[in-house]
Write an enzyme that holds these catalytic residues in place. Structure first.
Site, mmCIF file in Angstrom:
data_model
loop_
_atom_site.group_PDB
_atom_site.id
_atom_site.type_symbol
_atom_site.label_atom_id
_atom_site.label_comp_id
_atom_site.label_asym_id
_atom_site.label_seq_id
_atom_site.Cartn_x
_atom_site.Cartn_y
_atom_site.Cartn_z
ATOM 1 N N LYS A 1 0.372 -0.951 -0.157
ATOM 2 C CA LYS A 1 0.008 0.030 -0.273
ATOM 3 C C LYS A 1 1.115 1.364 0.564
ATOM 4 O O LYS A 1 0.522 2.033 -0.353
ATOM 5 C CB LYS A 1 -0.393 0.093 0.927
ATOM 6 C CG LYS A 1 -1.794 1.088 1.115
ATOM 7 C CD LYS A 1 -1.892 0.725 1.919
ATOM 8 C CE LYS A 1 -3.497 1.696 2.593
ATOM 9 N NZ LYS A 1 -3.835 2.462 3.653
ATOM 10 N N GLU B 1 10.504 -4.212 4.889
ATOM 11 C CA GLU B 1 10.817 -6.039 4.305
ATOM 12 C C GLU B 1 10.863 -6.181 3.013
ATOM 13 O O GLU B 1 11.439 -6.484 2.675
ATOM 14 C CB GLU B 1 9.616 -6.850 4.731
ATOM 15 C CG GLU B 1 10.159 -6.702 6.375
ATOM 16 C CD GLU B 1 8.961 -5.837 7.485
ATOM 17 O OE1 GLU B 1 9.351 -4.586 6.771
ATOM 18 O OE2 GLU B 1 9.015 -6.114 8.464
ATOM 19 N N GLY C 1 -5.213 -2.180 4.985
ATOM 20 C CA GLY C 1 -3.948 -4.256 4.403
ATOM 21 C C GLY C 1 -4.827 -4.482 4.952
ATOM 22 O O GLY C 1 -4.569 -5.565 3.574
ATOM 23 N N ARG C 2 -5.082 -4.878 6.079
ATOM 24 C CA ARG C 2 -6.275 -6.116 5.987
ATOM 25 C C ARG C 2 -7.161 -6.467 5.673
ATOM 26 O O ARG C 2 -7.830 -7.113 5.929
ATOM 27 C CB ARG C 2 -5.879 -6.781 8.126
ATOM 28 C CG ARG C 2 -6.364 -5.065 8.764
ATOM 29 C CD ARG C 2 -6.420 -5.767 10.342
ATOM 30 N NE ARG C 2 -6.857 -4.269 10.391
ATOM 31 C CZ ARG C 2 -6.299 -3.046 11.271
ATOM 32 N NH1 ARG C 2 -5.188 -2.909 10.226
ATOM 33 N NH2 ARG C 2 -6.758 -1.834 12.011
ATOM 34 N N GLU D 1 -4.662 -7.157 14.407
ATOM 35 C CA GLU D 1 -4.644 -5.651 14.688
ATOM 36 C C GLU D 1 -5.745 -4.979 14.328
ATOM 37 O O GLU D 1 -5.515 -4.051 14.631
ATOM 38 C CB GLU D 1 -4.456 -6.017 13.099
ATOM 39 C CG GLU D 1 -3.095 -4.792 12.767
ATOM 40 C CD GLU D 1 -2.444 -4.649 11.397
ATOM 41 O OE1 GLU D 1 -2.530 -4.545 10.374
ATOM 42 O OE2 GLU D 1 -0.816 -5.012 10.950
ATOM 43 N N HIS E 1 -5.000 -34.213 16.711
ATOM 44 C CA HIS E 1 -3.930 -34.831 17.671
ATOM 45 C C HIS E 1 -2.782 -34.355 18.318
ATOM 46 O O HIS E 1 -1.501 -34.757 18.267
ATOM 47 C CB HIS E 1 -3.385 -35.473 16.658
ATOM 48 C CG HIS E 1 -3.900 -36.223 15.865
ATOM 49 N ND1 HIS E 1 -4.736 -38.334 16.443
ATOM 50 C CD2 HIS E 1 -5.351 -36.769 15.327
ATOM 51 C CE1 HIS E 1 -6.187 -38.713 16.091
ATOM 52 N NE2 HIS E 1 -6.167 -37.802 15.173
ATOM 53 N N LYS F 1 9.185 -1.352 14.701
ATOM 54 C CA LYS F 1 9.900 -0.461 13.239
ATOM 55 C C LYS F 1 10.796 0.454 13.278
ATOM 56 O O LYS F 1 11.509 0.054 12.898
ATOM 57 C CB LYS F 1 8.321 0.557 12.047
ATOM 58 C CG LYS F 1 8.022 -0.890 11.295
ATOM 59 C CD LYS F 1 6.673 -0.444 10.702
ATOM 60 C CE LYS F 1 5.766 -1.138 10.653
ATOM 61 N NZ LYS F 1 4.981 -0.755 9.117
HETATM 62 O O1 F6P Z 1 2.488 -4.755 10.138
HETATM 63 C C1 F6P Z 1 1.739 -3.017 9.855
HETATM 64 C C2 F6P Z 1 1.266 -2.746 8.277
HETATM 65 O O2 F6P Z 1 1.017 -1.956 8.105
HETATM 66 C C3 F6P Z 1 -0.377 -3.736 7.898
HETATM 67 O O3 F6P Z 1 -1.358 -3.277 8.924
HETATM 68 C C4 F6P Z 1 -0.059 -3.387 6.645
HETATM 69 O O4 F6P Z 1 -1.005 -5.093 5.835
HETATM 70 C C5 F6P Z 1 1.324 -3.990 6.058
HETATM 71 O O5 F6P Z 1 2.249 -3.303 7.644
HETATM 72 C C6 F6P Z 1 1.932 -3.782 4.769
HETATM 73 O O6 F6P Z 1 1.731 -2.492 4.493
HETATM 74 P P1 F6P Z 1 2.226 -2.018 2.865
HETATM 75 O O7 F6P Z 1 1.294 -2.742 2.374
HETATM 76 O O8 F6P Z 1 1.667 -0.394 3.229
HETATM 77 O O9 F6P Z 1 3.214 -2.519 2.372
#
Ligand code: F6P
Length: 547
Positions: A210, A216, A271-272, A357, A388, A508
């Site tokens: 987003k 990452e 995002g979620r 979240e 199990h 972060k």
């Molecule tokens: O973990 C925090 C967060 O902002 C989530 O809400 C989101 O889904 C994720 O990081 C990834 O963010 P982006 O789509 O901006 O890379």
């Protein structure tokens, strides 16, 4: 904006529930079922082909009445209307919350900041459909002229969990000659394992973020570019092997992806809650645009049900109220989600972000510290494997764990009588949890008296059973939306912002500070607490030792 709401613990229904709870705590599900032989039928709600059996919950009609009253007093109705109207109900980020617009049919109008967003949604869907068809049909060629055979989604959190879950859930409907991989973790192993057997000339990366700034994802995206160009040699290959899904065209362009190969979404998609947006591009390539639209239709049907059905027949509302009942009155700390459907193997992981979240918050919308529990911990595994493993604790441990059993009547891979055995297990587990086995029953079987306590099941352990006909794209959409709106219901009652995620920020920032300290020997500059400083020193030492 929404009207002033009385603080939760001062609402009349809350107080009534507090007074009511001690009576229910003493009641056993065995008695509730004996006293009301039709309880199972009465307390199975059906909507959109989803059968929601909530009879094995520790409640009476009075409980339900009070919970519904709590929903009214909490302003749930006006919160729902505010969301669907596009009001900025994500107050801390001043954003509308409009994942429902992602699945609104053409012709519906949803206005954000004076603009109808539905035509924009459909324009992106059409662009995704066109691209998906070209990839699926082998028409979209890589740099060397070979068709794309492998699709790798690079993203994390909501830009990964939804796509992975949906791909796994709908794998049955996927184009089998395409390979799908998902890289999320900054751990280099994730990228290395995802690419080790792939030919870059046949591989397409979808960089899903987003913000297009997430550490990452951007690190993995840069690694992907290096990996691809190692084989493809020329930077012009990026245009054929990288597409972006983002709200941030500036950063996309900076990365080197042509913005004509960018699929847009908007700040009003959390995002979620984004798997129906362009973040679902990998899903669409896997299952095809028609199935993707069928999934959106399932979401939309549940949206409409949530928006319009009376609360006493409204599945997400009922589910959300039950969650509040256990969380706030029984003190349940966790909820187990137990899909008896192998294709839903990533559903619990997906729900963890969606629920935790969203509702893992400690202050109300106006910043007041809550004096009650908010979102529970979600966890789970597909049945029957969990049986199990951890079910022992659910049946006989000291923890109180409400469970959601999810099952489908028709198997996607009929194989002998596997499916009946699978479903029999789901039903048996819910039955065993609710009714248990008394010490008298155990004794009557001739069990030696010393062994009786070990073999006794106290029962009275609650569960919901969610039964659907078949796992189709539409059914998946309904199921996910059911949980989304249940989360919404809970957040409305707790009066929290279910749509921000400030809790992920601090870690972060601190990581950014530590990164250079792990490589540069800045001993005198280590200014963390003594534990972090020591761990950094040990890490450096061990790292050098292995080098
Ligand atoms: O973990 C925090 C967060 O902002 C989530 O809400 C989101 O889904 C994720 O990081 C990834 O963010 P982006 O789509 O901006 O890379």
């Amino acid at each position: 904006m929404t009207a002033h709401i009385v603080p939760l613990t001062q609402r009349a229904a809350w107080k009534a529930l507090e007074a009511h709870y001690p009576k229910i705590r003493e009641l056993h599900l065995r008695k509730l079922f004996v006293d009301d032989p039709k309880r199972g039928e009465r307390m199975t709600a059906e909507a959109l082909g989803i059968y929601f059996d909530y009879s094995k919950n520790r409640l009476t009609d009075e409980t339900l009445k009070l919970l519904l009253q709590l929903a009214e007093e909490s302003g749930l109705r006006s919160r729902i209307d505010a969301m669907f109207r596009g009001e900025k109900i994500n107050v801390t980020e001043q954003r509308a919350v409009l994942h429902v617009a992602l699945r609104a049919p053409k012709g519906q109008t949803i206005v954000v900041d004076g603009e109808d967003v539905v035509p924009q949604v459909h324009a992106v869907l059409d662009k995704m459909a066109d691209f998906s068809r070209r990839v699926r049909g082998g028409e979209w060629k890589g740099h060397t002229g070979k068709p794309i055979r492998n699709v790798i989604n690079v993203g994390i959190g909501g830009s990964d969990l939804g796509p992975v879950m949906a791909y796994e859930a709908l794998r049955h409907y996927s184009q089998r000659d395409l390979t799908f991989r998902f890289v999320s973790n900054i751990d280099g192993t994730d990228f290395a394992e995802a690419t080790r057997d792939l030919d870059a000339a046949e591989t397409l990366f979808i960089i899903s973020s987003k913000t297009f700034t997430t550490l990452e994802t951007m690190t993995n995206a840069h690694t992907a570019r290096v990996w691809a160009l190692k084989t493809l040699k020329h930077h012009t290959a990026v245009a054929k092997h990288f597409v972006a899904v983002s709200t941030n065209s500036e950063e996309v362009a900076k990365f080197g992806i042509d913005t004509t190969n960018m699929f847009q979404f908007w700040d009003w998609v959390g995002g979620r809650y984004s798997m129906d947006s362009a973040i679902g591009l990998s899903t669409m390539i896997a299952i095809g645009p028609e199935h993707f639209r069928a999934m959106l239709d399932g979401f939309h049907q549940m949206d409409e049900h949530f928006r319009t059905a009376p609360f006493e027949r409204n599945l997400p509302v009922l589910m959300g109220l039950l969650a509040v009942w256990y969380n706030n009155f029984f003190g349940a700390q966790t909820v187990a989600v137990l899909p008896y459907e192998k294709y839903l193997k990533r559903f619990p992981a997906y729900l963890q972000q969606l629920t935790m979240e969203s509702n893992g918050k400690h202050v109300t919308l106006d910043g007041t510290e809550v004096n009650y529990e908010t979102g529970p911990i979600f966890w789970g595994e597909p049945g029957t494997n969990g049986q199990h493993s951890f079910y022992q604790l659910i049946h006989q441990g000291t923890k109180f764990i409400p469970c959601d059993f999810i099952a489908f009547a028709q198997p996607l891979n009929p194989l002998g009588h596997h499916h009946d055995v699978l479903i029999a297990n789901a039903l048996a587990q819910a039955e065993a949890l609710a009714f248990g086995k008394t010490s008298q029953e155990v004794q009557a079987e001739g069990t030696p008296s010393w062994l009786v306590p070990h073999r006794t099941f106290e029962g009275n352990r609650p569960s919901n059973t969610i039964l659907l006909e078949r796992l189709t794209p539409t059914a998946l959409g309904k199921l996910v939306a059911l949980y989304e709106h249940s989360v919404f219901t809970q957040g409305a009652i707790w009066q929290i912002d279910s749509f921000d995620q400030w809790g992920v920020e601090l870690g972060k920032v601190l990581a950014q500070r530590i990164i250079p300290e792990l490589t540069v020997q800045t001993e005198s500059q280590l200014k963390h607490d003594s534990s972090t400083n020591t761990l950094i020193r040990i890490y450096r030492k061990l790292k050098e030792a292995s080098a």
